[in-house]
Design a protein around this motif. Structure first.
Motif, PDB file in Angstrom:
ATOM      1  N   GLU A  55      -2.434  -8.354  -7.570  1.00 51.19           N
ATOM      2  CA  GLU A  55      -1.911  -9.540  -6.882  1.00 51.19           C
ATOM      3  C   GLU A  55      -2.155 -10.800  -7.704  1.00 51.19           C
ATOM      4  OE1 GLU A  55      -3.694  -9.601  -3.034  1.00 51.19           O
ATOM      5  OE2 GLU A  55      -2.474  -7.945  -2.262  1.00 51.19           O
ATOM      6  N   ALA A  56      -3.330 -10.879  -8.321  1.00 52.23           N
ATOM      7  CA  ALA A  56      -3.652 -12.055  -9.116  1.00 52.23           C
ATOM      8  C   ALA A  56      -2.771 -12.158 -10.362  1.00 52.23           C
ATOM      9  CB  ALA A  56      -5.130 -12.026  -9.521  1.00 52.23           C
ATOM     10  N   LYS A  57      -2.304 -11.022 -10.861  1.00 52.10           N
ATOM     11  CA  LYS A  57      -1.496 -10.991 -12.088  1.00 52.10           C
ATOM     12  C   LYS A  57      -0.009 -10.746 -11.801  1.00 52.10           C
ATOM     13  CE  LYS A  57      -4.981 -11.236 -15.065  1.00 52.10           C
ATOM     14  NZ  LYS A  57      -5.087 -12.275 -16.108  1.00 52.10           N
ATOM     15  N   ARG A  58       0.390 -10.838 -10.533  1.00 56.48           N
ATOM     16  CA  ARG A  58       1.757 -10.458 -10.168  1.00 56.48           C
ATOM     17  C   ARG A  58       2.825 -11.211 -10.966  1.00 56.48           C
ATOM     18  NH1 ARG A  58       6.168 -10.508  -6.944  1.00 56.48           N
ATOM     19  NH2 ARG A  58       6.619  -8.611  -5.708  1.00 56.48           N
ATOM     20  N   PRO A  59       2.702 -12.521 -11.190  1.00 57.66           N
ATOM     21  CA  PRO A  59       3.733 -13.197 -11.990  1.00 57.66           C
ATOM     22  C   PRO A  59       3.883 -12.600 -13.390  1.00 57.66           C
ATOM     23  CG  PRO A  59       2.388 -14.803 -10.816  1.00 57.66           C
ATOM     24  CD  PRO A  59       1.716 -13.475 -10.648  1.00 57.66           C
ATOM     25  N   ARG A  96       6.393  10.736  -4.125  1.00 52.52           N
ATOM     26  CA  ARG A  96       7.006  11.789  -4.936  1.00 52.52           C
ATOM     27  C   ARG A  96       8.175  11.242  -5.755  1.00 52.52           C
ATOM     28  NH1 ARG A  96      11.539  14.808  -4.625  1.00 52.52           N
ATOM     29  NH2 ARG A  96      11.497  16.649  -5.960  1.00 52.52           N
ATOM     30  N   LYS A  97       9.011  10.418  -5.178  1.00 51.71           N
ATOM     31  CA  LYS A  97      10.219   9.951  -5.867  1.00 51.71           C
ATOM     32  C   LYS A  97       9.931   8.903  -6.933  1.00 51.71           C
ATOM     33  CE  LYS A  97      14.849   8.060  -4.997  1.00 51.71           C
ATOM     34  NZ  LYS A  97      15.843   7.679  -3.967  1.00 51.71           N
ATOM     35  N   TYR A  98       9.018   7.971  -6.635  1.00 50.11           N
ATOM     36  CA  TYR A  98       8.865   6.808  -7.504  1.00 50.11           C
ATOM     37  C   TYR A  98       7.555   6.762  -8.291  1.00 50.11           C
ATOM     38  CZ  TYR A  98      12.978   4.749  -5.329  1.00 50.11           C
ATOM     39  OH  TYR A  98      14.257   4.504  -4.901  1.00 50.11           O
ATOM     40  N   ALA A 115      11.626   2.469   4.035  1.00 52.22           N
ATOM     41  CA  ALA A 115      10.899   1.195   4.132  1.00 52.22           C
ATOM     42  C   ALA A 115      10.508   0.693   2.750  1.00 52.22           C
ATOM     43  CB  ALA A 115       9.664   1.356   5.014  1.00 52.22           C
ATOM     44  N   ALA A 116      10.033   1.609   1.904  1.00 50.69           N
ATOM     45  CA  ALA A 116       9.640   1.234   0.542  1.00 50.69           C
ATOM     46  C   ALA A 116      10.857   0.780  -0.260  1.00 50.69           C
ATOM     47  CB  ALA A 116       8.949   2.394  -0.145  1.00 50.69           C
ATOM     48  N   GLU A 117      11.923   1.564  -0.217  1.00 48.65           N
ATOM     49  CA  GLU A 117      13.115   1.215  -0.995  1.00 48.65           C
ATOM     50  C   GLU A 117      13.745  -0.086  -0.504  1.00 48.65           C
ATOM     51  OE1 GLU A 117      14.855   5.420  -2.655  1.00 48.65           O
ATOM     52  OE2 GLU A 117      15.430   4.839  -0.618  1.00 48.65           O
ATOM     53  N   ALA A 118      13.757  -0.287   0.810  1.00 51.62           N
ATOM     54  CA  ALA A 118      14.344  -1.511   1.349  1.00 51.62           C
ATOM     55  C   ALA A 118      13.535  -2.736   0.920  1.00 51.62           C
ATOM     56  CB  ALA A 118      14.420  -1.431   2.876  1.00 51.62           C
ATOM     57  N   TYR A 119      12.207  -2.608   0.878  1.00 49.49           N
ATOM     58  CA  TYR A 119      11.390  -3.711   0.382  1.00 49.49           C
ATOM     59  C   TYR A 119      11.649  -3.956  -1.099  1.00 49.49           C
ATOM     60  CZ  TYR A 119       7.404  -6.440  -1.156  1.00 49.49           C
ATOM     61  OH  TYR A 119       6.623  -7.408  -1.739  1.00 49.49           O
ATOM     62  N   PHE A 161      10.280  -3.579  -9.867  1.00 47.76           N
ATOM     63  CA  PHE A 161       9.131  -2.759 -10.261  1.00 47.76           C
ATOM     64  C   PHE A 161       7.850  -3.301  -9.643  1.00 47.76           C
ATOM     65  CE2 PHE A 161       5.517  -1.579 -12.806  1.00 47.76           C
ATOM     66  CZ  PHE A 161       5.750  -0.263 -13.157  1.00 47.76           C
ATOM     67  N   ALA A 162       7.675  -4.621  -9.669  1.00 48.81           N
ATOM     68  CA  ALA A 162       6.465  -5.220  -9.100  1.00 48.81           C
ATOM     69  C   ALA A 162       6.348  -4.897  -7.616  1.00 48.81           C
ATOM     70  CB  ALA A 162       6.464  -6.732  -9.322  1.00 48.81           C
ATOM     71  N   ARG A 163       7.458  -4.951  -6.898  1.00 46.19           N
ATOM     72  CA  ARG A 163       7.433  -4.608  -5.468  1.00 46.19           C
ATOM     73  C   ARG A 163       7.099  -3.128  -5.268  1.00 46.19           C
ATOM     74  NH1 ARG A 163      11.974  -7.886  -2.032  1.00 46.19           N
ATOM     75  NH2 ARG A 163      11.610  -9.937  -2.940  1.00 46.19           N
ATOM     76  N   MET A 164       7.668  -2.276  -6.102  1.00 46.90           N
ATOM     77  CA  MET A 164       7.376  -0.848  -6.009  1.00 46.90           C
ATOM     78  C   MET A 164       5.885  -0.598  -6.207  1.00 46.90           C
ATOM     79  SD  MET A 164       8.770   2.236  -8.469  1.00 46.90           S
ATOM     80  CE  MET A 164       7.776   1.711  -9.883  1.00 46.90           C
ATOM     81  N   TRP A 165       5.315  -1.197  -7.230  1.00 46.48           N
ATOM     82  CA  TRP A 165       3.900  -0.959  -7.540  1.00 46.48           C
ATOM     83  C   TRP A 165       2.991  -1.552  -6.470  1.00 46.48           C
ATOM     84  CZ3 TRP A 165       3.785   2.348 -11.476  1.00 46.48           C
ATOM     85  CH2 TRP A 165       2.541   2.781 -11.935  1.00 46.48           C
ATOM     86  N   GLU A 166       3.381  -2.704  -5.971  1.00 47.24           N
ATOM     87  CA  GLU A 166       2.637  -3.335  -4.881  1.00 47.24           C
ATOM     88  C   GLU A 166       2.608  -2.412  -3.657  1.00 47.24           C
ATOM     89  OE1 GLU A 166       3.012  -7.563  -2.393  1.00 47.24           O
ATOM     90  OE2 GLU A 166       4.707  -6.800  -3.565  1.00 47.24           O
ATOM     91  N   PHE A 167       3.761  -1.861  -3.289  1.00 48.13           N
ATOM     92  CA  PHE A 167       3.858  -0.945  -2.155  1.00 48.13           C
ATOM     93  C   PHE A 167       2.987   0.282  -2.387  1.00 48.13           C
ATOM     94  CE2 PHE A 167       5.725   1.706   1.074  1.00 48.13           C
ATOM     95  CZ  PHE A 167       6.296   0.844   1.993  1.00 48.13           C
ATOM     96  N   TYR A 168       3.039   0.809  -3.589  1.00 48.20           N
ATOM     97  CA  TYR A 168       2.232   1.986  -3.956  1.00 48.20           C
ATOM     98  C   TYR A 168       0.737   1.717  -3.829  1.00 48.20           C
ATOM     99  CZ  TYR A 168      -0.414   4.282  -7.783  1.00 48.20           C
ATOM    100  OH  TYR A 168      -1.378   4.872  -8.565  1.00 48.20           O
ATOM    101  N   LEU A 169       0.260   0.643  -4.424  1.00 48.80           N
ATOM    102  CA  LEU A 169      -1.186   0.368  -4.395  1.00 48.80           C
ATOM    103  C   LEU A 169      -1.680   0.163  -2.965  1.00 48.80           C
ATOM    104  CD1 LEU A 169      -1.640  -2.007  -7.478  1.00 48.80           C
ATOM    105  CD2 LEU A 169      -2.397   0.370  -7.274  1.00 48.80           C
ATOM    106  N   VAL A 170      -0.938  -0.570  -2.164  1.00 55.63           N
ATOM    107  CA  VAL A 170      -1.358  -0.799  -0.777  1.00 55.63           C
ATOM    108  C   VAL A 170      -1.348   0.506   0.007  1.00 55.63           C
ATOM    109  CG1 VAL A 170      -0.793  -1.946   1.395  1.00 55.63           C
ATOM    110  CG2 VAL A 170      -0.621  -3.210  -0.752  1.00 55.63           C
ATOM    111  N   ALA A 171      -0.284   1.290  -0.130  1.00 51.33           N
ATOM    112  CA  ALA A 171      -0.173   2.540   0.626  1.00 51.33           C
ATOM    113  C   ALA A 171      -1.315   3.493   0.290  1.00 51.33           C
ATOM    114  CB  ALA A 171       1.175   3.201   0.336  1.00 51.33           C
ATOM    115  N   VAL A 172      -1.643   3.605  -0.984  1.00 50.33           N
ATOM    116  CA  VAL A 172      -2.697   4.539  -1.379  1.00 50.33           C
ATOM    117  C   VAL A 172      -4.067   4.011  -0.970  1.00 50.33           C
ATOM    118  CG1 VAL A 172      -3.763   5.720  -3.331  1.00 50.33           C
ATOM    119  CG2 VAL A 172      -1.289   5.491  -3.239  1.00 50.33           C
ATOM    120  N   GLU A 173      -4.273   2.718  -1.119  1.00 49.54           N
ATOM    121  CA  GLU A 173      -5.545   2.127  -0.666  1.00 49.54           C
ATOM    122  C   GLU A 173      -5.803   2.455   0.800  1.00 49.54           C
ATOM    123  OE1 GLU A 173      -7.417  -2.286   0.313  1.00 49.54           O
ATOM    124  OE2 GLU A 173      -5.755  -2.139  -1.110  1.00 49.54           O
ATOM    125  N   LEU A 174      -4.798   2.254   1.637  1.00 50.10           N
ATOM    126  CA  LEU A 174      -4.965   2.486   3.070  1.00 50.10           C
ATOM    127  C   LEU A 174      -5.043   3.971   3.400  1.00 50.10           C
ATOM    128  CD1 LEU A 174      -2.613  -0.314   4.386  1.00 50.10           C
ATOM    129  CD2 LEU A 174      -5.110  -0.287   4.411  1.00 50.10           C
TER     130      LEU A 174
END
Length: 406
Positions: free
Chosen positions: A340-344, A292-294, A59-63, A354-367
């Motif tokens: 999110e505010a600095k995403r551009p 672990r991978k990313y 799911a992460a890689e596909a996003y 990379f931005a999508r990877m980091w976005e996925f990471y921050l949300v996953a860990v927050e939750l």
């Protein structure tokens, strides 16, 4: 779709997931109650099969690759929120249970961090350009759990409170020698040096050390901090205090005894240590495949039973343990919103994938800190039973005194 519905029918109990396959067909899973409604679209037919066999990683890689997209206002946060409130259902599927058993069987190999590899694993995460981290961290660039006096405190206030809380626990006196294992961008070393102690700070991330030295110079305490690029196992000397924040997560279960034996060896007579790290309230487990991978290769969040078992083997007194249950959720929520505010700007600096990877990471860990088993613990450790004051009131007294000096 042939494979994925078998999994999603068991998995989605709260909220609703609408899946649009590569041919444009719609399928809906879940009741729509007690959770968000999320619509996802697959770019190709292969994705359905891949998700069935490894949903957390795929799911992460596909996003990241644009093969999985969101529609109708849905986004990564809603998608992972839906995942986090239904994750028990994912583990009930026989195929997923088998994959988890296999993954768990590899955990010691996944977490192997001998000399050399440990540095390489850490550098893969922390040696991104400091300007990237500067976009979404606080002004001190503290990349660990803050300490929130109230949930609505600002990130700056909470990180200041964290530094004060740690310094108070250490009960410092001018002239003391302090070892810091894993020094980040130098914020804690600088804060402690400003209180009149000498800090020997070690790190294996070259970029962080370069930034730390600049910050120590700017703060006027470079003469009281010695920064080394060194593995914790290579540090020698005798210290009044040892402190380690956000480092034990990188040690790996194979090396817990080495880590605590190092702390024990570094403590001089009457000295004690403060360890701040992420833990889990659940039994021993594994590191999620995407993380672990990313994000943190070689990393592992220990169960408290693993931490205390290691302390027993090494022979250290656990003089105090504090559990911070929601503080990291509040911290990462702030980081995510800043990101999110600095995403551009992130995309311009690091690229869309990379931005999508980091976005996925921050949300996953927050939750994970909201709905999962993760929390943060702070330990006070000593070789002697009475090295740490026997009444905890001293911590509050020290914090109040430090607050007056601010």
């Amino acid at each position: 779709m042939r494979f994925l519905p078998h999994l999603l029918k068991r998995f989605i109990e709260k909220g609703r997931l609408v899946v649009i396959d590569a041919g444009g067909s719609y399928q809906s899973f879940g009741t729509g109650r007690d959770g968000p409604e999320v619509t996802i679209r697959f770019a190709d037919a292969k994705l359905e099969r891949e998700l069935f066999f490894n949903p957390e990683l795929v799911a992460a890689e596909a996003y990241m690759d644009g093969r999985l997209t969101f529609e109708g206002g849905s986004g990564v946060y809603d998608f992972l929120y839906l995942f986090s409130i239904n994750r028990k259902g994912l583990g009930s599927h026989p195929v997923q249970q088998g994959l988890r058993r296999a993954w768990r069987g590899l955990r010691r190999w996944h977490q192997s961090n001998p000399l050399g590899r440990a540095a390489s694993n850490a550098q893969s995460h922390y040696d991104h350009p400091p300007d990237f981290y500067r976009l979404w961290l606080d002004s001190r660039m503290i990349y660990s759990c803050a300490y929130f006096p109230t949930p609505d405190a600002s990130l700056e206030e909470a990180q200041e409170a964290k530094l004060r809380h740690i310094a108070a626990k250490l009960k410092l006196e001018p002239g003391m020698k302090v070892a810091e294992i894993g020094s980040g961008w130098g914020a804690l070393a600088i804060y402690l040096a400003e209180r009149g102690v000498h800090v020997t700070a070690i790190n294996v991330a070259t970029e962080q050390l370069a930034e730390s030295r600049k910050r120590a110079e700017a703060a006027g305490v470079a003469d009281r901090i010695t920064f080394f690029e060194r593995d914790y196992r290579e540090l020698t000397g005798s210290f009044d205090r040892v402190v380690s924040v956000g480092m034990m997560e990188h040690v790996g279960v194979n090396h817990f005894d080495e880590y605590f034996a190092t702390v024990k060896r570094l403590l001089g007579p009457g000295g004690f240590a403060m360890i701040h790290a992420i833990g889990r309230m659940s039994p021993p487990g594994t590191t999620a495949p995407f993380i672990r991978k990313y994000i943190f290769p070689g990393g592992y969040v220990p169960a408290m039973s693993e931490v205390f078992s290691s302390l027993e083997r090494v022979g250290l007194w656990a003089a105090d343990c504090e559990i911070l249950r929601l503080h990291y959720y509040w911290t990462i929520r702030n980081w995510r919103l800043n990101f999110e505010a600095k995403r551009p700007e992130v995309v311009a600096m690091m690229g869309e994938r990379f931005a999508r990877m980091w976005e996925f990471y921050l949300v996953a860990v927050e939750l994970g800190f909201l709905h999962g088993s993760n929390m943060v613990y702070q330990l006070l450790l000593a070789n002697e039973r009475d090295a740490v004051p026997v009444i905890r009131d001293y911590i509050v007294d020290e914090e109040r005194a430090l607050a007056k000096l601010a």
